[in-house]
Scaffold this motif. Structure first.
Motif, PDB file in Angstrom:
ATOM      1  N   ARG A   1       9.685 -16.708  57.611  1.00  0.00           N
ATOM      2  CA  ARG A   1      10.174 -16.701  56.231  1.00  0.00           C
ATOM      3  C   ARG A   1      11.294 -17.712  56.023  1.00  0.00           C
ATOM      4  O   ARG A   1      11.368 -18.381  55.004  1.00  0.00           O
ATOM      5  N   VAL A   2      12.174 -17.845  57.012  1.00  0.00           N
ATOM      6  CA  VAL A   2      13.349 -18.718  56.886  1.00  0.00           C
ATOM      7  C   VAL A   2      12.950 -20.188  56.852  1.00  0.00           C
ATOM      8  O   VAL A   2      13.406 -20.940  55.992  1.00  0.00           O
TER       9      VAL A   2
ATOM     10  N   GLU B 141      12.061  -8.389  50.414  1.00  0.00           N
ATOM     11  CA  GLU B 141      12.519  -7.233  49.642  1.00  0.00           C
ATOM     12  C   GLU B 141      11.531  -6.080  49.810  1.00  0.00           C
ATOM     13  O   GLU B 141      10.346  -6.343  49.899  1.00  0.00           O
ATOM     14  N   PRO B 142      11.972  -4.871  49.882  1.00  0.00           N
ATOM     15  CA  PRO B 142      13.343  -4.412  49.717  1.00  0.00           C
ATOM     16  C   PRO B 142      14.163  -4.446  51.001  1.00  0.00           C
ATOM     17  O   PRO B 142      15.324  -4.081  51.001  1.00  0.00           O
TER      18      PRO B 142
END
Length: 175
Positions: free
Chosen positions: A168-169, A52-53
């Motif tokens: 991140r995944v 985010e964002p």
């Protein structure tokens, strides 16, 4: 069974070659790297935003690069009159943003098809081939050589994004 992105055997850049082969080799390496960064992921993982964002996703990057391949090699350099791949009428970043209902298998097939079509479109054009491009009030003359260098840069930049999104995944890092 859940669909996942297939593994890809990445081509590697030549160490010694003429200019065209060197540019093509580096471009192919970066094209393959983006697909490699997505290998083994599910549709849901491909839609997972970075942080985010930002809403940047691997699936959005795949769609973006398909569009960029079409734009620079076929539409601009080869002067082919082609429709847009995506509906930009309400969102200038629709390739990156409008992914909720996108079939990942179709997105990857589109990327591969655009890569093949791009290579065919410019195969017989010399690197010194030029075209004009208006940006604002300025008209620039751009060479096919510039397009190759720009596309290598574009993929390299987005492959850096892909590295971070992939980590991140599912925590996977590396080349």
């Amino acid at each position: 069974m859940t669909w996942t992105v297939p593994e890809i055997d990445r081509r590697h850049e030549p160490y010694v070659a003429d200019e065209r082969s060197m540019l093509q080799g580096w471009l192919d390496l970066h094209r393959d790297t983006l697909q490699h960064k997505c290998a083994g992921l599910t549709a849901e993982q491909l839609r997972t935003p970075s942080v985010e964002p930002s809403g940047l996703t691997l699936l959005g990057l795949v769609r973006h690069m398909a569009d960029v391949e079409r734009w620079w090699f076929r539409h601009r350099a080869a002067a082919l009159d082609l429709p847009d791949l995506y509906d930009y009428s309400t969102d200038p970043d629709a390739d990156l943003n409008d992914i909720a209902d996108v079939d990942p298998a179709e997105a990857f097939a589109t990327l591969r098809a655009e890569i093949e079509a791009a290579d065919r479109a410019v195969a017989d054009l010399p690197l010194d081939h030029t075209f004009r491009l208006r940006r604002g009030d300025t008209v620039n003359e751009i060479s096919l050589r510039w397009v190759y260098v720009h596309m290598i840069e574009e993929y390299a930049r987005h492959n850096g994004h892909a590295d971070l999104i992939r980590e991140r995944v599912d925590g996977v890092t590396g080349s």
